[in-house]
Scaffold this motif. Structure first.
Motif, mmCIF file in Angstrom:
data_model
loop_
_atom_site.group_PDB
_atom_site.id
_atom_site.type_symbol
_atom_site.label_atom_id
_atom_site.label_comp_id
_atom_site.label_asym_id
_atom_site.label_seq_id
_atom_site.Cartn_x
_atom_site.Cartn_y
_atom_site.Cartn_z
ATOM 1 N N THR A 116 0.829 -1.212 0.000
ATOM 2 C CA THR A 116 0.000 0.000 0.000
ATOM 3 C C THR A 116 0.857 1.253 0.000
ATOM 4 O O THR A 116 0.571 2.215 -0.731
ATOM 5 C CB THR A 116 -0.935 -0.014 1.224
ATOM 6 N N ASN A 119 2.568 1.854 -3.372
ATOM 7 C CA ASN A 119 1.589 2.422 -4.306
ATOM 8 C C ASN A 119 1.474 3.932 -4.104
ATOM 9 O O ASN A 119 1.507 4.708 -5.064
ATOM 10 C CB ASN A 119 0.235 1.756 -4.094
ATOM 11 N N SER A 161 -10.145 5.740 -10.121
ATOM 12 C CA SER A 161 -9.087 5.447 -9.157
ATOM 13 C C SER A 161 -8.203 4.368 -9.757
ATOM 14 O O SER A 161 -8.677 3.259 -10.040
ATOM 15 C CB SER A 161 -9.686 4.980 -7.825
ATOM 16 N N SER A 163 -4.311 2.455 -9.555
ATOM 17 C CA SER A 163 -3.116 2.251 -8.744
ATOM 18 C C SER A 163 -1.855 2.541 -9.547
ATOM 19 O O SER A 163 -1.893 2.754 -10.767
ATOM 20 C CB SER A 163 -3.075 0.807 -8.233
ATOM 21 N N TYR A 165 0.344 0.294 -9.890
ATOM 22 C CA TYR A 165 0.705 -1.001 -10.440
ATOM 23 C C TYR A 165 0.076 -1.182 -11.828
ATOM 24 O O TYR A 165 -0.798 -0.415 -12.229
ATOM 25 C CB TYR A 165 0.263 -2.107 -9.486
ATOM 26 N N TYR A 169 -6.561 -2.055 -9.822
ATOM 27 C CA TYR A 169 -6.759 -2.191 -8.386
ATOM 28 C C TYR A 169 -5.773 -3.190 -7.803
ATOM 29 O O TYR A 169 -5.263 -4.064 -8.510
ATOM 30 C CB TYR A 169 -8.190 -2.665 -8.074
ATOM 31 N N MET A 187 -7.215 4.178 2.442
ATOM 32 C CA MET A 187 -7.550 3.974 1.040
ATOM 33 C C MET A 187 -9.062 4.002 0.819
ATOM 34 O O MET A 187 -9.831 3.439 1.588
ATOM 35 C CB MET A 187 -6.997 2.638 0.549
ATOM 36 N N ASN A 189 -12.135 2.694 -1.364
ATOM 37 C CA ASN A 189 -12.387 1.520 -2.188
ATOM 38 C C ASN A 189 -13.861 1.406 -2.520
ATOM 39 O O ASN A 189 -14.705 2.073 -1.921
ATOM 40 C CB ASN A 189 -11.878 0.242 -1.508
ATOM 41 N N ASN A 195 -8.534 -1.278 -4.148
ATOM 42 C CA ASN A 195 -7.719 -0.116 -3.817
ATOM 43 C C ASN A 195 -7.042 0.425 -5.068
ATOM 44 O O ASN A 195 -6.474 -0.348 -5.852
ATOM 45 C CB ASN A 195 -6.654 -0.498 -2.783
ATOM 46 N N GLY A 196 -7.088 1.734 -5.250
ATOM 47 C CA GLY A 196 -6.459 2.348 -6.408
ATOM 48 C C GLY A 196 -5.546 3.479 -5.998
ATOM 49 O O GLY A 196 -4.465 3.263 -5.452
ATOM 50 N N SER A 197 -5.986 4.711 -6.265
ATOM 51 C CA SER A 197 -5.166 5.880 -5.926
ATOM 52 C C SER A 197 -5.862 6.801 -4.927
ATOM 53 O O SER A 197 -5.195 7.554 -4.220
ATOM 54 C CB SER A 197 -4.835 6.672 -7.192
#
Length: 253
Positions: A116, A119, A161, A163, A165, A169, A187, A189, A195-197
């Motif tokens: 996390t 990210n 949103s 990430s 990566y 998500y 985060m 969600n 989970n993203g940004s």
């Protein structure tokens, strides 16, 4: 002895007083069937309340079992940062309506939540396959008495949103920090493992997020800016004056 019918239906009274103004007299039944009907209604409502099927009945429970039968909210124990291990630090420069307000400095649980935190840091620096960065993103939502929401690196308006990566998500890493105070980073969600940004910065304890959102850091400096953002005039939660992350950077130890 009988009153006139009401406009909307049957007579409103069960009985009619037939005495004098001095108070002497007797009750004349308006409709002998009305009394048992009303009695049955009251008995049925009492049974319903006792079962709790209508969402009531708490007073019967209190009379029967006492106040100890009711669960009370117990604030969680605040996270012990003394056992957090190594941490990372970053800074978000905030501008309101084009004017720089200052820096929000954050500390992140790098040792306990490496996925996390990586990210977040990669979105701070822009070092990711998509070249996404927090610089230029907006605080797009203010939840009064709870949190501010920011971090849409894709559309800048809270509609997406993504990430740092390759995948949009990534999974929930661990739910180890309670939202027990103001200044917690957590985060945003849309369900499990989304989970993203986007992330929250709480402005008060937010226990409704416990068990749902991954909290991964805290504000160490600049909470006055967070509270100022929370107090801005907003329409449906969106600040009228633009609140922008004008710069984002990683702080060295």
């Amino acid at each position: 002895l009988y009153p006139p019918k009401s406009k909307g239906g049957p007579r409103a009274s069960v009985a009619w007083w037939s005495g004098t103004e001095g108070g002497e007299g007797e009750m004349a039944p308006l409709c002998r069937r009305a009394v048992p009907v009303v009695a049955r209604m009251l008995q049925g409502s009492r049974r319903c309340f006792a079962r709790g099927t209508s969402g009531q009945g708490w007073y019967q429970k209190f009379e029967k079992e006492g106040e100890e039968s009711f669960q009370r909210y117990q604030p969680p124990t605040p996270f012990d940062w003394g056992v957090a291990g190594s941490t990372a630090k970053a800074s978000l420069e905030i501008s309101i309506d084009g004017n720089v307000e200052g820096q929000i400095e954050v500390e992140l649980l790098e040792d306990l939540l490496p996925i996390t935190v990586k990210n977040f840091l990669d979105l701070v620096t822009g070092d990711n396959p998509h070249n996404f960065t927090y610089t230029g993103t907006h605080v797009y939502r203010v939840v009064k008495g709870a949190a501010i929401v920011l971090g849409d690196v894709e559309h800048k308006d809270g509609q997406a949103s993504h990430s740092a990566y390759p995948e949009r998500y990534f999974a929930d890493e661990a739910l180890i920090m309670p939202h027990s105070q103001a200044g917690i980073l957590s985060m945003v969600n849309g369900g499990v493992d989304t989970n993203g940004s986007q992330f929250y910065i709480t402005t008060a304890p937010a226990p409704h997020l416990d068990g749902y959102s991954v909290a991964f850091g805290r504000v160490t400096n600049g909470m006055e800016i967070v509270h100022k953002i929370s107090g801005l005039y907003s329409i449906r939660g969106r600040p009228v004056n633009p609140v922008v992350v004008s710069d984002a950077s990683v702080l060295s130890e």
